[in-house]
Design a protein around this motif. Structure first.
Motif, PDB file in Angstrom:
ATOM      1  N   GLY A   1       4.834  -2.041  -6.732  1.00  0.00           N
ATOM      2  CA  GLY A   1       4.801  -0.681  -6.190  1.00  0.00           C
ATOM      3  C   GLY A   1       3.942   0.250  -7.030  1.00  0.00           C
ATOM      4  N   LEU A   2       4.073   0.150  -8.351  1.00  0.00           N
ATOM      5  CA  LEU A   2       3.248   0.981  -9.231  1.00  0.00           C
ATOM      6  C   LEU A   2       1.770   0.630  -9.109  1.00  0.00           C
ATOM      7  CD1 LEU A   2       5.483   1.051 -12.434  1.00  0.00           C
ATOM      8  CD2 LEU A   2       5.059   2.928 -10.830  1.00  0.00           C
ATOM      9  N   LEU A   3       1.471  -0.653  -9.019  1.00  0.00           N
ATOM     10  CA  LEU A   3       0.079  -1.072  -8.844  1.00  0.00           C
ATOM     11  C   LEU A   3      -0.481  -0.582  -7.503  1.00  0.00           C
ATOM     12  CD1 LEU A   3       0.134  -4.705 -10.273  1.00  0.00           C
ATOM     13  CD2 LEU A   3      -1.068  -2.730 -11.215  1.00  0.00           C
ATOM     14  N   ALA A   4       0.340  -0.616  -6.462  1.00  0.00           N
ATOM     15  CA  ALA A   4      -0.109  -0.137  -5.149  1.00  0.00           C
ATOM     16  C   ALA A   4      -0.395   1.365  -5.192  1.00  0.00           C
ATOM     17  CB  ALA A   4       0.938  -0.454  -4.085  1.00  0.00           C
ATOM     18  N   ILE A   5       0.468   2.111  -5.838  1.00  0.00           N
ATOM     19  CA  ILE A   5       0.252   3.556  -5.950  1.00  0.00           C
ATOM     20  C   ILE A   5      -1.036   3.839  -6.717  1.00  0.00           C
ATOM     21  CG2 ILE A   5       1.128   5.664  -7.045  1.00  0.00           C
ATOM     22  CD1 ILE A   5       3.963   4.614  -6.361  1.00  0.00           C
ATOM     23  N   ASP A   6      -1.255   3.123  -7.809  1.00  0.00           N
ATOM     24  CA  ASP A   6      -2.467   3.320  -8.598  1.00  0.00           C
ATOM     25  C   ASP A   6      -3.716   2.945  -7.804  1.00  0.00           C
ATOM     26  OD1 ASP A   6      -3.705   4.034 -11.173  1.00  0.00           O
ATOM     27  OD2 ASP A   6      -4.289   1.905 -11.180  1.00  0.00           O
ATOM     28  N   ALA A   7      -3.645   1.838  -7.064  1.00  0.00           N
ATOM     29  CA  ALA A   7      -4.805   1.407  -6.273  1.00  0.00           C
ATOM     30  C   ALA A   7      -5.141   2.441  -5.203  1.00  0.00           C
ATOM     31  CB  ALA A   7      -4.525   0.046  -5.630  1.00  0.00           C
ATOM     32  N   VAL A   8      -4.135   2.964  -4.529  1.00  0.00           N
ATOM     33  CA  VAL A   8      -4.381   3.978  -3.491  1.00  0.00           C
ATOM     34  C   VAL A   8      -4.968   5.241  -4.110  1.00  0.00           C
ATOM     35  CG1 VAL A   8      -3.228   5.521  -1.845  1.00  0.00           C
ATOM     36  CG2 VAL A   8      -2.679   3.082  -1.886  1.00  0.00           C
TER      37      VAL A   8
ATOM     38  N   VAL B   1      -8.584   6.946  -3.158  1.00  0.00           N
ATOM     39  CA  VAL B   1      -8.650   8.330  -2.685  1.00  0.00           C
ATOM     40  C   VAL B   1      -9.569   9.160  -3.593  1.00  0.00           C
ATOM     41  CG1 VAL B   1      -7.299  10.460  -2.417  1.00  0.00           C
ATOM     42  CG2 VAL B   1      -6.450   8.295  -1.513  1.00  0.00           C
ATOM     43  N   ARG B   2      -9.455   8.970  -4.909  1.00  0.00           N
ATOM     44  CA  ARG B   2     -10.330   9.698  -5.834  1.00  0.00           C
ATOM     45  C   ARG B   2     -11.794   9.284  -5.680  1.00  0.00           C
ATOM     46  NH1 ARG B   2      -8.172   8.653 -11.441  1.00  0.00           N
ATOM     47  NH2 ARG B   2      -6.707   7.291 -10.399  1.00  0.00           N
ATOM     48  N   ALA B   3     -12.031   8.001  -5.431  1.00  0.00           N
ATOM     49  CA  ALA B   3     -13.404   7.530  -5.256  1.00  0.00           C
ATOM     50  C   ALA B   3     -14.022   8.104  -3.989  1.00  0.00           C
ATOM     51  CB  ALA B   3     -13.431   6.001  -5.216  1.00  0.00           C
TER      52      ALA B   3
ATOM     53  N   ALA C   1      -9.351  -1.317  -7.974  1.00  0.00           N
ATOM     54  CA  ALA C   1      -8.373  -1.135  -6.896  1.00  0.00           C
ATOM     55  C   ALA C   1      -8.189  -2.428  -6.106  1.00  0.00           C
ATOM     56  CB  ALA C   1      -8.813  -0.008  -5.967  1.00  0.00           C
ATOM     57  N   ALA C   2      -9.274  -3.157  -5.870  1.00  0.00           N
ATOM     58  CA  ALA C   2      -9.167  -4.423  -5.138  1.00  0.00           C
ATOM     59  C   ALA C   2      -8.389  -5.451  -5.939  1.00  0.00           C
ATOM     60  CB  ALA C   2     -10.558  -4.948  -4.806  1.00  0.00           C
ATOM     61  N   VAL C   3      -8.630  -5.497  -7.230  1.00  0.00           N
ATOM     62  CA  VAL C   3      -7.877  -6.424  -8.092  1.00  0.00           C
ATOM     63  C   VAL C   3      -6.402  -6.040  -8.101  1.00  0.00           C
ATOM     64  CG1 VAL C   3      -7.556  -7.173 -10.488  1.00  0.00           C
ATOM     65  CG2 VAL C   3      -9.853  -7.042  -9.517  1.00  0.00           C
TER      66      VAL C   3
END
Length: 81
Positions: free
Chosen positions: A65-72, A76-78, A8-10
């Motif tokens: 935008g897609l990367l931001a959604i995936d990172a968030v 949230v899952r973690a 997520a940080a990457v």
């Protein structure tokens, strides 16, 4: 869980880089030409937009935008576990 936060940080780093690249691409797409005054005609500045650079900017924003959604979603899952 630790690997998920690293990913997520990457991804958030890539989001920032993608947005910076999109802004640079957008600014590179704007071309202005100045026509000097001739006789009664005043000075005229024409602006044109270079389509491939605009398309690149749009694609970069979409990917960011897609990367931001995936990172968030990873964060949230973690935190849920």
């Amino acid at each position: 869980m630790r690997g998920s936060s690293t990913v997520a940080a990457v991804e958030l780093g890539l989001v920032v880089l993608g947005l910076v690249a999109a802004v640079l691409s957008w600014h590179h797409s704007i071309r202005t030409t100045t026509f000097a005054a001739m006789g009664q005609a005043p000075e005229f500045v024409a602006t044109r937009y270079v389509t491939p650079w605009l398309l690149l900017a749009a694609v970069l924003v979409a990917i960011a935008g897609l990367l931001a959604i995936d990172a968030v979603s990873r964060v949230v899952r973690a935190r849920a576990h």
